[in-house]
Design a protein around this motif. Structure first.
Motif, PDB file in Angstrom:
ATOM      1  N   PRO A   1     -12.336   2.784  -9.354  1.00  0.00           N
ATOM      2  CA  PRO A   1     -11.133   3.117  -8.571  1.00  0.00           C
ATOM      3  C   PRO A   1     -10.274   1.899  -8.249  1.00  0.00           C
ATOM      4  O   PRO A   1      -9.056   1.989  -8.228  1.00  0.00           O
TER       5      PRO A   1
ATOM      6  N   MET B   1      -6.299   1.442  -9.285  1.00  0.00           N
ATOM      7  CA  MET B   1      -5.229   1.116  -8.347  1.00  0.00           C
ATOM      8  C   MET B   1      -4.452  -0.107  -8.833  1.00  0.00           C
ATOM      9  O   MET B   1      -3.211  -0.143  -8.776  1.00  0.00           O
TER      10      MET B   1
ATOM     11  N   GLY C   1      -4.259   5.619   2.056  1.00  0.00           N
ATOM     12  CA  GLY C   1      -5.478   5.409   2.827  1.00  0.00           C
ATOM     13  C   GLY C   1      -6.515   4.618   2.060  1.00  0.00           C
ATOM     14  O   GLY C   1      -7.079   3.632   2.555  1.00  0.00           O
ATOM     15  N   LYS C   2      -6.769   5.043   0.804  1.00  0.00           N
ATOM     16  CA  LYS C   2      -7.740   4.324  -0.027  1.00  0.00           C
ATOM     17  C   LYS C   2      -7.128   3.050  -0.594  1.00  0.00           C
ATOM     18  O   LYS C   2      -7.808   2.031  -0.751  1.00  0.00           O
ATOM     19  N   ALA C   3      -5.851   3.117  -0.915  1.00  0.00           N
ATOM     20  CA  ALA C   3      -5.206   1.969  -1.555  1.00  0.00           C
ATOM     21  C   ALA C   3      -5.215   0.748  -0.654  1.00  0.00           C
ATOM     22  O   ALA C   3      -5.244  -0.390  -1.135  1.00  0.00           O
ATOM     23  N   GLN C   4      -5.209   0.973   0.648  1.00  0.00           N
ATOM     24  CA  GLN C   4      -5.179  -0.160   1.576  1.00  0.00           C
ATOM     25  C   GLN C   4      -6.376  -1.084   1.364  1.00  0.00           C
ATOM     26  O   GLN C   4      -6.231  -2.305   1.289  1.00  0.00           O
ATOM     27  N   ASP C   5      -7.564  -0.501   1.242  1.00  0.00           N
ATOM     28  CA  ASP C   5      -8.769  -1.313   1.023  1.00  0.00           C
ATOM     29  C   ASP C   5      -8.702  -2.038  -0.314  1.00  0.00           C
ATOM     30  O   ASP C   5      -9.119  -3.196  -0.438  1.00  0.00           O
ATOM     31  N   PHE C   6      -8.160  -1.332  -1.327  1.00  0.00           N
ATOM     32  CA  PHE C   6      -8.097  -1.933  -2.658  1.00  0.00           C
ATOM     33  C   PHE C   6      -7.095  -3.091  -2.699  1.00  0.00           C
ATOM     34  O   PHE C   6      -7.339  -4.111  -3.358  1.00  0.00           O
TER      35      PHE C   6
ATOM     36  N   ASP D   1      -2.224   7.586  -2.614  1.00  0.00           N
ATOM     37  CA  ASP D   1      -3.278   7.671  -1.608  1.00  0.00           C
ATOM     38  C   ASP D   1      -3.368   6.382  -0.789  1.00  0.00           C
ATOM     39  O   ASP D   1      -4.335   5.612  -0.899  1.00  0.00           O
TER      40      ASP D   1
ATOM     41  N   THR E   1       0.824  -1.213   0.000  1.00  0.00           N
ATOM     42  CA  THR E   1       0.000   0.000   0.000  1.00  0.00           C
ATOM     43  C   THR E   1       0.855   1.258   0.000  1.00  0.00           C
ATOM     44  O   THR E   1       0.523   2.247  -0.660  1.00  0.00           O
TER      45      THR E   1
END
Length: 1322
Positions: free
Chosen positions: A596, A600, A540-545, A538, A533
């Motif tokens: 999104p 990623m 923060g968002k990339a972690q979920d992806f 980003d 990540t």
């Protein structure tokens, strides 16, 4: 005519022969038939037929009756109109109709019939055309000038003609309409506003788009009547613009559109209007100014416009709007710039300065559009933009806004691809923008992951396009690498390294996913997801992806297999493209165009896909290098000398051998590298050896024929090659061959037996080889190595000075001027250290003996025998070798434990050595060890001593090193949160106790309460604290404060019973406390945890002892002023290469120097605090840029020593050394010092006026046991850049040399020999 009128009164209508009476009693068809005959009759008549004119006068009057003018049938009306047109022709200039009302009715009637021109396919079109032609030729409407209602008639005519004109009409129709209308304007007395509006309305964009033919008609009319209509146009604009009478016309709201159209039609129409625009540009109404700016932008920017040259006052007034207070106006001006640059290159000079100012505009959109304007023009033709404009784009690559930075980088990349890669502008254009490739890669030094990702994308798409054919792609990469500057090369290497590391992370994730599910494996997957990540935008968002991707990989075996192929070392570029396409296609969804998660994944695949390098690519690259070696390459055409191309190509291969070792596994590649080993160029052979070392792990199995040829070459290099080649040859054998011990023995035995100090030049390579053998196989050669170190290295080599050194005042010379004996001694020191690093234990106390040897070299200033035979450059080299050896040993835990505090402090003082190059090299070694987390944390405190370095560049570089080390440790702790037990050795805040202790033992700190000395202590503390306190994470300010308070409750472990030593420690603590209190507002909060103090440096706190005393003099407190410490990020300059030996300037932009030095800023000086510019600030700014620049001269950076001048002792040939303690110099001696000191207070250079007060050169602690009671004096110092010499600065800590001969002095040699003899190892 009187008779005619008399006849007319009779009322009898005479018809042409064959025509009966035309009345309402006949049918329409008959009426049309009879009218056609009448038309034919009138058509054939001319003005000279007086009889016929009189005969048919009543018929003419009859045809103008209401019966005909209002007849319902259009054919009848058309024929009547044709008759009336001919009647006006025949009876001209006098019409047969005298009534004004009748004339009005007739012309209005004719005008209505002209509407029939609209249908060009009508059967009657020819009669309508005849009607138009007739009235245009005769100018029939001119009769109406005398009528009161003429304006109504003309207006209706104009409206009709503009309505009926269409693309079906030919040029004749267009011409007759223009003739008809122009005669009215040119021959009339006036043009009414209504009539003018009828013409101008067709120029309004909305009407223009609806009826292009009407616009063309109006344009032709205005061109024809320009002179006649100009006064009326001027009056119209004057009424609207100057008097504000918008009610005079419905077109008032379109006034600026009309001005533009009229200017494009004929600029003479606006001769009197343009000055009014200058007035409008200064209007107080923002919207009005904006409209004028938009208008003038189009007028000035039009391709053939000469307005700027014709009306310079208006042009200058317009340029002033670039600085308008209204943002949309500035934005409009900037957008205009590209059209102006493209259409009017001669105006670029006028625009340059205004664009420079706007490139620093506070508005992001304006800075963005400045870039767009310049890049747009440059992409059309590079000659349209000057270097200054391109530099503005370059500056914006460091803008604080991502959108602006991205536009600047992509703009530069597209310019580079067009003119350098594709060569569209020729060699001159390519040369002009040659800096772009370096600049784009320098951006990889930025901390932002977005910047780094964009650099990778730019490299893959614009600099070395991945879609090129393999041979062409490698040729492009080959010459690109050969022409990059040093920092760009480092950035590119780092880029490949980061991509390779991320590939390994993804591979690890895949391996973890395939393991059986358990709590431990889930934690491991999560930890790896977090690591990946951080390599994506980003986080923060990339972690979920990335979590989602991990789940997809777990569920979908096909995607997992494709990703495994992608990260496999054997994956080819073509395979990578297929895998990326398939994965994105599988994860994409047509129903969700904006995805999104998919974006990623694309980012991740973009970073890990090997789109440039595979086995085929390496083979092509090797062939390109061979072409250069054979002289068949296009090196000269590419502007690269062949020798440089070969070196760069091998350096490139060396880098790729680290990141893509499997791609080198081909017989063709290894055979080519074998050829390089046999070349005379040392750099080429050295690079080839390193490539073999990195890639030859499986050579013995896969390529036995290569192995059989390579082994003798490696053995020869190890025995007789240059030192660096010998080193790599040994490591090649270690990495590539299974029976390495046998090969090592074949090399060790002959070299060991042949060691002889009689031929020192031939001793360097054997010592190098033996040193690396000792490190790689210490157990194999344990017995001979013990004897070698004790008897040969220590006793024969280091303890003897055979050849007297050259007498010189220089402190440093290039490598090729260093004496062979010194080089041999340096290799001897390295051999000892490498042997210890190989053994990795101190059971035989050999480490202690070696440390005493190294500290003895430092104590003796490099002249271990103290016979005075060595030259100053040789002494500098040996000091550096000893200090670096200490750093090497400190990286091994077993030896770090036995380094005493005195040895540590002595080593630290090397960073203040009198020789610039020693300080520089030592700082680099120190920084490297700290960055790798190999050196213990206390060694970071050594950088605090750089606060007194007299050279600004060294101070700035030391600060950058500190910043990077602090960031590395903090990032490491974030990634390894479980290492809470190792906080003491990793947390940057824990450097504070070490710094305080080191400064308390500073040899320059003699008088505890001396204000000047305390100021220097304060500067050194602030040098470290400013960086540590930049971020108050987890209430770290309170933690530091608590740590300082705790130190005051302990005693100095180095001299716990010495009151003066402890007083110094407490005083330094108070200095630190005052800095913390003056620079932090949260220091008084509760500390997050209780600090742990290092037991080697401080005793345990005494519970019965409470130290609340303030040890600072009262006047010292005035030097602490409040202010928030600056946050600072690290530049790539930290990793800049050392200058070549003996050179103080570096080539190209290898030295990233800052515009000023805030690393040594005085926290107690308000003036300095305000004016300081953070030398390592990476925060992007619109108004500031961090530039790469060459140091002009080292002389400019040297700060003059301040304070008392030192007397010069006489009676000795060699230069006297500074003394600690009070000097008893004679008056003559003092006078001599005064006359020889060019660095007195009055002659300080201007560029140092804002630097903190510095003493001169700082050296090592005294050899004498009794400390001096006075501050040491200053030695004259200057470094001459031409000869690359370093002359001494103030030395600190060494006692004066005795007047007795050196042989009679008690020497360190005896003690060292005794030490080594008593050590059981030897």
């Amino acid at each position: 005519m009187a008779h005619s009128k008399a006849r007319a009164t009779d009322g009898k209508v005479t018809y042409p022969p064959g025509v009966k009476e035309i009345s309402d009693k006949i049918s329409k068809e008959e009426m049309v038939r009879r009218l056609k005959m009448v038309v034919k009759t009138f058509m054939d008549m001319d003005q000279d037929s007086e009889e016929e004119k009189e005969l048919y006068l009543n018929l003419a009057l009859h045809l103008a009756s209401d019966f005909f003018l209002k007849h319902p049938d259009k054919d009848v009306r058309l024929l009547v109109a044709c008759c009336l047109a001919d009647i006006f022709r025949i009876y001209a200039p006098e019409a047969p109709y005298t009534s004004p009302d009748k004339l009005k009715d007739i012309f209005m009637f004719i005008t209505r019939q002209l509407k029939g021109l609209e249908d060009t396919k009508s059967a009657q079109f020819n009669r309508y055309f005849y009607l138009l032609e007739n009235i245009a030729w005769v100018k029939s409407y001119n009769i109406c000038f005398e009528l009161e209602d003429s304006n109504e008639i003309f207006t209706q005519l104009y409206r009709t003609l503009f309505q009926v004109i269409n693309n079906g009409h030919n040029q004749k129709v267009h011409m007759h309409m223009v003739d008809l209308m122009s005669s009215i304007i040119c021959e009339g007395d006036t043009v009414s506003q209504e009539l003018l509006d009828t013409v101008l309305v067709n120029l309004v964009p909305a009407h223009k788009n609806l009826n292009k033919q009407a616009y063309d008609l109006a344009k032709a009319l205005l061109k024809r009547t320009a002179q006649a209509i100009e006064p009326y146009i001027t009056n119209f604009f004057n009424q609207v613009l100057m008097l504000g009478k918008t009610s005079v016309s419905d077109l008032s709201e379109h006034v600026f559109d009309l001005i533009l159209e009229l200017y494009n039609i004929d600029s003479h129409l606006l001769l009197s209007v343009l000055p009014q625009l200058e007035f409008k540009l200064k209007s107080n109404d923002n919207d009005e100014r904006l409209q004028v700016v938009k208008l003038l932008a189009k007028m000035f920017g039009a391709k053939d416009s000469e307005l700027a040259a014709q009306n310079k006052p208006l042009w200058q007034c317009y340029l002033g709007r670039f600085n308008d207070i209204h943002v949309p106006i500035r934005l409009e001006c900037v957008k205009f710039a590209s059209h102006c640059l493209m259409n009017h290159p001669d105006l670029a000079k006028d625009l340059t300065e205004y664009l420079r100012v706007r490139s620093h505009d506070p508005e992001e959109a304006i800075r963005h559009d400045v870039i767009v304007s310049i890049v747009t023009a440059a992409k059309k033709d590079l000659s349209l933009v000057n270097d200054a404009l391109l530099n503005y784009v370059k500056e914006r690559t460091l803008d604080k806004r991502w959108r602006v930075r991205k536009e600047a980088m992509m703009g530069l990349a597209s310019i580079y691809r067009k003119y350098s890669l594709q060569g569209e502008g020729g060699r001159e254009a390519s040369k002009q923008i040659s800096w772009i490739k370096d600049k784009l890669l320098h951006i990889y030094y930025q901390n932002s992951i977005d910047d780094r990702l964009l650099v990778e994308r730019v490299f893959a798409q614009y600099m070395v396009p991945h879609n090129l054919e393999t041979t062409e792609r490698m040729k492009c990469l080959y010459y690109l690498y050969a022409t990059l500057d040093t920092n760009a090369v480092k950035a590119l290497n780092e880029m490949w390294k980061c991509q390779n590391l991320l590939r390994h992370h993804v591979k690890d994730l895949l391996d973890l996913i395939k393991k059986p599910k358990s709590e431990a494996s889930n934690k491991a997957v999560f930890a790896k997801v977090m690591v990946i990540t951080r390599n994506l935008p980003d986080p923060g968002k990339a972690q979920d992806f990335v979590k989602k991707l991990a789940q997809v990989l777990d569920d979908d075996e096909r995607i997992r297999d494709q990703l495994e192929t992608l990260v496999s070392p054997a994956c080819s570029c073509k395979q990578a493209e297929v895998c990326v396409r398939d994965i994105t296609k599988k994860l994409g969804s047509p129903k969700q165009p904006s995805n999104p998660f998919l974006e990623m994944v694309k980012f991740l695949l973009e970073r890990i896909a090997p789109v440039h390098i595979d086995t085929e690519s390496i083979s092509a690259l090797i062939k390109q290098v061979n072409k250069s070696i054979d002289g068949t390459a296009d090196d000269e055409e590419e502007g690269v000398p062949t020798e440089e191309a070969i070196r760069a190509g091998l350096e490139l291969l060396k880098v790729l051998s680290f990141t893509h070792p499997v791609s080198f596994h081909s017989a063709e590649t290894f055979e080519s590298l074998l050829g390089c080993l046999k070349m005379d160029d040392e750099k080429v052979a050295e690079a080839a050896l390193q490539i073999f070392k990195n890639t030859g792990s499986k050579m013995e199995e896969s390529f036995p024929h290569i192995k059989s040829v390579l082994l003798p070459v490696l053995q020869a290099k190890a025995k007789r090659g240059p030192p660096r080649q010998a080193k790599y040859a040994i490591h090649c054998i270690n990495a590539m061959f299974s029976n390495r011990d046998t090969h090592f023995a074949q090399i060790f035995e002959p070299l060991h037996k042949s060691l002889d100090t009689a031929n020192l030049e031939q001793l360097i390579t054997p010592l190098t080889t033996l040193g690396h053998l000792a490190q790689l196989a210490p157990e194999q050669f344990a017995a001979p190595l013990k004897s070698l170190v004790a008897n040969f290295i220590v006793k024969d080599l280091l303890m003897n000075d055979r050849i007297p050194g050259k007498k010189t005042t220089k402190l440093w010379v290039p490598d090729d001027e260093v004496s062979p004996e010194t080089m041999a001694k340096i290799q001897g020191i390295k051999l000892m250290v490498r042997w210890l690093l190989g053994v990795k234990n101190n059971q035989s106390k050999s480490g202690n003996s070696t440390l005493r040897m190294l500290t003895a070299i430092l104590h003796s200033d490099g002249d271990l025998t103290e016979q005075g035979k060595m030259g100053k450059p040789d002494m500098s080299r040996l000091r550096l070798a000893a200090a670096c050896a200490l750093l090497k040993l400190a990286q091994e835990p077993c030896y770090h434990e036995i380094i005493t505090l005195e040895q540590y402090q002595l080593c630290a003082l090397v960073i203040n050595d009198e020789c610039y190059q020693v300080r520089q090299c030592f700082a680099q070694k120190l920084h490297r060890g700290l960055c790798r987390l190999r050196l213990p944390l206390e060694y970071m405190a050594v950088f605090a001593l750089c606060a007194k370095d007299p050279v600004k560049e060294r101070r700035a570089h030391a600060r950058q090193c500190l910043v990077k080390n602090v960031n590395i440790r903090r990032e490491y702790l974030k990634q390894h949160a479980a290492l809470s037990d190792k906080l003491f050795s990793l947390l940057p805040e824990y450097v504070v106790p070490y710094t305080i202790h080191l400064l308390a033992h500073d040899p320059d700190y003699v008088k505890v309460q001396d204000i000047e000395q305390l100021k220097e202590i304060k500067e050194a503390l602030w040098f470290v604290l400013e960086i540590i306190m930049a971020k108050n994470e987890n209430n770290s300010h309170a933690f530091i404060r608590k740590m300082v308070e705790n130190i005051k409750q302990t005693k100095d472990a180095q001299a716990a019973t010495d009151p003066k030593t402890n007083e110094k420690l407490y005083t330094v603590c108070d200095v630190a406390m005052h800095i913390i209190m003056s620079k932090s507002t949260t220091y008084s909060l509760e500390s997050p945890k209780d600090p742990v103090l290092p037991s080697r440096f401080f005793t345990k706190p005494d519970k019965n002892f409470s130290n609340t005393k303030n040890y600072l003099p009262a006047e010292m407190k005035a030097f602490f002023t409040p202010g928030k410490p600056k946050s600072a990020n690290v530049l790539g300059a930290v990793n800049k290469p050392l200058s070549s030996a003996g050179k103080q300037l570096q080539s190209k932009a290898s030295r990233m120097e800052t515009t000023s030095n805030d690393s040594s800023s005085n926290p107690g000086s308000p003036q300095r605090s305000k004016s300081r510019h953070d030398s390592t600030e990476m925060d992007h700014s619109e108004n500031e840029d961090i530039s790469l620049k060459r140091a002009d001269s080292v002389d400019k950076d040297i700060e003059k020593p301040r304070g008392r001048k030192r007397g010069v002792t006489s009676g000795d040939d060699q230069e006297s050394k500074p003394k600690r303690g009070r000097k008893k110099a004679t008056a003559n001696t003092t006078a001599a010092a005064d006359s020889e000191d060019p660095w007195d207070e009055d002659n300080r250079p201007e560029d140092e006026q804002n630097s903190p007060p510095k003493k001169g050169r700082r050296g090592r602690p005294p050899k004498s046991a009794t400390p001096s009671q006075d501050t040491p004096g200053y030695e004259n110092s200057r470094r001459t850049s031409d000869s690359a010499e370093s002359t001494p600065q103030k030395r600190r800590g060494r006692p004066p040399k005795s007047a007795q001969p050196a042989a009679k002095k008690p020497t360190v040699v005896t003690s060292i020999l005794v030490s080594f003899k008593t050590t059981q190892v030897f």
